[in-house]
Design a protein around this motif. Structure first.
Motif, PDB file in Angstrom:
ATOM      1  N   THR A  75      44.402  34.555  38.723  1.00  0.00           N
ATOM      2  CA  THR A  75      43.680  35.025  39.894  1.00  0.00           C
ATOM      3  C   THR A  75      43.860  36.533  40.043  1.00  0.00           C
ATOM      4  N   ASP A  76      42.768  37.249  40.216  1.00  0.00           N
ATOM      5  CA  ASP A  76      42.771  38.711  40.378  1.00  0.00           C
ATOM      6  C   ASP A  76      43.456  39.435  39.217  1.00  0.00           C
ATOM      7  N   ALA A  77      43.382  38.850  38.029  1.00  0.00           N
ATOM      8  CA  ALA A  77      44.082  39.399  36.868  1.00  0.00           C
ATOM      9  C   ALA A  77      43.660  40.817  36.536  1.00  0.00           C
ATOM     10  N   LEU A  78      42.404  41.124  36.674  1.00  0.00           N
ATOM     11  CA  LEU A  78      41.897  42.416  36.231  1.00  0.00           C
ATOM     12  C   LEU A  78      41.531  43.340  37.390  1.00  0.00           C
ATOM     13  N   THR A  79      41.846  42.938  38.603  1.00  0.00           N
ATOM     14  CA  THR A  79      41.491  43.730  39.773  1.00  0.00           C
ATOM     15  C   THR A  79      42.129  45.113  39.739  1.00  0.00           C
ATOM     16  N   GLY A  80      43.405  45.186  39.448  1.00  0.00           N
ATOM     17  CA  GLY A  80      44.107  46.475  39.434  1.00  0.00           C
ATOM     18  C   GLY A  80      43.538  47.427  38.397  1.00  0.00           C
ATOM     19  N   GLU A  83      40.137  48.629  39.612  1.00  0.00           N
ATOM     20  CA  GLU A  83      40.271  49.637  40.672  1.00  0.00           C
ATOM     21  C   GLU A  83      40.660  50.987  40.080  1.00  0.00           C
TER      22      GLU A  83
END
Length: 109
Positions: A75-80, A83
């Motif tokens: 979950t949200d693995a590539l969000t950082g 961003e």
């Protein structure tokens, strides 16, 4: 937000075309390691090494039920990473916006 060490791990994991292809596959849904390995001309231990790097970077997670190991996108693995890339794009876009505004307000020759 990822710190520099975590961000380095994500970009290192994504620097390999095979691992990017694996991420694309697990983004469609959970898959067993053997199914994930099918399109690649490599041994199962080599696939496990790629998955270990992806898991260490926090991009995928896995769990074992009986003899079957299933891999899925975290979950949200590539969000950082997304961003961070977005922040690098903003200054250039602002400069282009200012250039566009300048060109629109100046008269031609």
């Amino acid at each position: 937000m990822l710190n520099n060490g975590e961000l380095d791990k994500v970009f290192k994991a994504l620097s390999d075309a095979t691992r990017r292809a694996m991420v694309e596959r697990v983004a469609r849904g959970p898959v067993s390691v053997s199914q994930l390995a099918e399109p690649f001309a490599m041994s199962l231990p080599a696939v496990h090494q790629h998955l270990a790097l992806l898991e260490d970077a926090g991009i995928v997670t896995s769990h074992k039920t009986g003899r079957v190991r299933t891999v899925q996108l975290a979950t949200d693995a590539l969000t950082g990473a997304g961003e961070w890339m977005g922040r690098q794009r903003l200054p250039g876009e602002r400069r282009l916006d200012r250039l566009g505004t300048y060109l629109a307000t100046t008269e031609g020759p």
